[in-house]
Design a protein around this motif. Sequence first.
Motif, PDB file in Angstrom:
ATOM      1  N   PRO A  39       0.680  -1.107  -0.282  1.00  0.00           N
ATOM      2  CA  PRO A  39       0.063  -0.185   0.176  1.00  0.00           C
ATOM      3  C   PRO A  39       0.755   1.476  -0.127  1.00  0.00           C
ATOM      4  CG  PRO A  39       0.480  -1.055   2.121  1.00  0.00           C
ATOM      5  CD  PRO A  39       0.807  -1.892   1.330  1.00  0.00           C
ATOM      6  N   GLY A  41       2.022   4.000   1.080  1.00  0.00           N
ATOM      7  CA  GLY A  41       1.860   4.730   2.769  1.00  0.00           C
ATOM      8  C   GLY A  41       2.743   6.669   2.734  1.00  0.00           C
ATOM      9  N   GLN A  68      -2.907   5.617   0.789  1.00  0.00           N
ATOM     10  CA  GLN A  68      -3.756   4.219   1.185  1.00  0.00           C
ATOM     11  C   GLN A  68      -3.333   4.714   2.590  1.00  0.00           C
ATOM     12  OE1 GLN A  68      -1.751   1.761  -1.543  1.00  0.00           O
ATOM     13  NE2 GLN A  68      -4.064   1.357  -2.827  1.00  0.00           N
ATOM     14  N   ASN A  69      -1.945   4.430   3.366  1.00  0.00           N
ATOM     15  CA  ASN A  69      -2.130   4.010   4.374  1.00  0.00           C
ATOM     16  C   ASN A  69      -0.496   5.296   4.713  1.00  0.00           C
ATOM     17  OD1 ASN A  69      -1.156   2.522   6.702  1.00  0.00           O
ATOM     18  ND2 ASN A  69       0.300   1.116   5.494  1.00  0.00           N
ATOM     19  N   GLU A  71       1.230   6.253   8.521  1.00  0.00           N
ATOM     20  CA  GLU A  71       2.012   5.582   9.398  1.00  0.00           C
ATOM     21  C   GLU A  71       2.129   6.972  10.800  1.00  0.00           C
ATOM     22  OE1 GLU A  71       6.467   3.073  10.205  1.00  0.00           O
ATOM     23  OE2 GLU A  71       6.527   5.412   9.834  1.00  0.00           O
ATOM     24  N   GLN A 103      -6.176   3.277   6.008  1.00  0.00           N
ATOM     25  CA  GLN A 103      -5.304   2.331   6.922  1.00  0.00           C
ATOM     26  C   GLN A 103      -4.257   3.074   7.865  1.00  0.00           C
ATOM     27  OE1 GLN A 103      -7.665  -1.028   7.255  1.00  0.00           O
ATOM     28  NE2 GLN A 103      -8.746   0.747   5.313  1.00  0.00           N
ATOM     29  N   THR A 104      -4.400   2.538   8.550  1.00  0.00           N
ATOM     30  CA  THR A 104      -2.752   2.711   9.982  1.00  0.00           C
ATOM     31  C   THR A 104      -1.805   1.462  10.304  1.00  0.00           C
ATOM     32  OG1 THR A 104      -1.931   3.718  11.810  1.00  0.00           O
ATOM     33  CG2 THR A 104      -4.269   2.902  12.058  1.00  0.00           C
ATOM     34  N   THR A 105      -1.583   1.215   9.448  1.00  0.00           N
ATOM     35  CA  THR A 105      -0.577  -0.648   9.713  1.00  0.00           C
ATOM     36  C   THR A 105       1.020  -0.277  10.487  1.00  0.00           C
ATOM     37  OG1 THR A 105       0.471  -0.290   7.593  1.00  0.00           O
ATOM     38  CG2 THR A 105      -1.474  -1.503   7.997  1.00  0.00           C
ATOM     39  N   TYR A 267       5.488  -2.570   3.169  1.00  0.00           N
ATOM     40  CA  TYR A 267       5.150  -1.537   3.363  1.00  0.00           C
ATOM     41  C   TYR A 267       6.167  -0.323   3.750  1.00  0.00           C
ATOM     42  CZ  TYR A 267       2.112  -3.818   6.496  1.00  0.00           C
ATOM     43  OH  TYR A 267       1.045  -4.805   7.593  1.00  0.00           O
TER      44      TYR A 267
END
Length: 294
Positions: A39, A41, A68-69, A71, A103-105, A267
Amino acid sequence: MNRRSFLGNAAAGLASTAMLGAMPAGLLALANRKSINMPLGFQSYVFRDVISLKPEETMKRLAGYGYQNVEWCSPKGYKGPFAPLEKYSGKELKQITNDAGLQTTSCHFTWKEITDDASLAERIEFANQLGLKTMVCSGGLGAKTEEEIKKRCEQMNHVGELVKKGGMIAGYHNHNGEFDEKISDRPQYDVMLEYVDPTLVKMQFQVAAITSGYKAQDYFRKYPGRFISAHLQDYAPSDHTKEVTMGTGIVDWKDFFDAAKVGGLQYIFVEMETDPTIMKGCADYIKSLSGHKV
């Protein structure tokens, strides 16, 4: 067989029967494209002055660029411009992030807040609420001797063990200091890789190390599978202190992404912290890379 393999095999079969020319151009392009499979980010530190005050607005704008992401930086550990976010639980911050289309991964945590077991237990709870896959130490090696490096790595291995029990992966984020400072003529980073347990701690490579003469892709190939993510930066050929839009600087991004799978990357986070105005151009560049697809 996955969709990518199917399309590749289908294209080959059509060529052998002289029917390739009749295949729609869009499908041909899809069949021949590699995939970054990560994704797109960005690191929230880039927008530290606005993202805490206007989180929804800021993240929606970045989502509009194609990101999309996100951090995050731990509000409790970083404080400063992130202090306004301390009022949110991990679950609440996750909801705000998702509502903005992101999203947050991953999240950065300071050395102090994760190397104390009681603090780490609370941070693991926060991280799980936030929906994280990785908890990344934002730095803090701060060692001058190999023995000090070994001790710090033992601390990171302990953190990694507890994070693993919490259902996530621990990571360590470098800065240029780990390369500029040497131990017996070797970068501290290389020494660190000897003492960090790869089953407990993965590395997050900051591409800015190229300004000290070290390329991310060289490390990906030399230490396969040791990396979980990377921070992406690029610099002007005539001024290695000036961040520029990816693809216009000194980093060979096609080679970077070719080596990324070897390194184990899952990522990527664009981090043009000195010039947020080029974040859109960086997103456009990654999406348009020839032969790659985010």
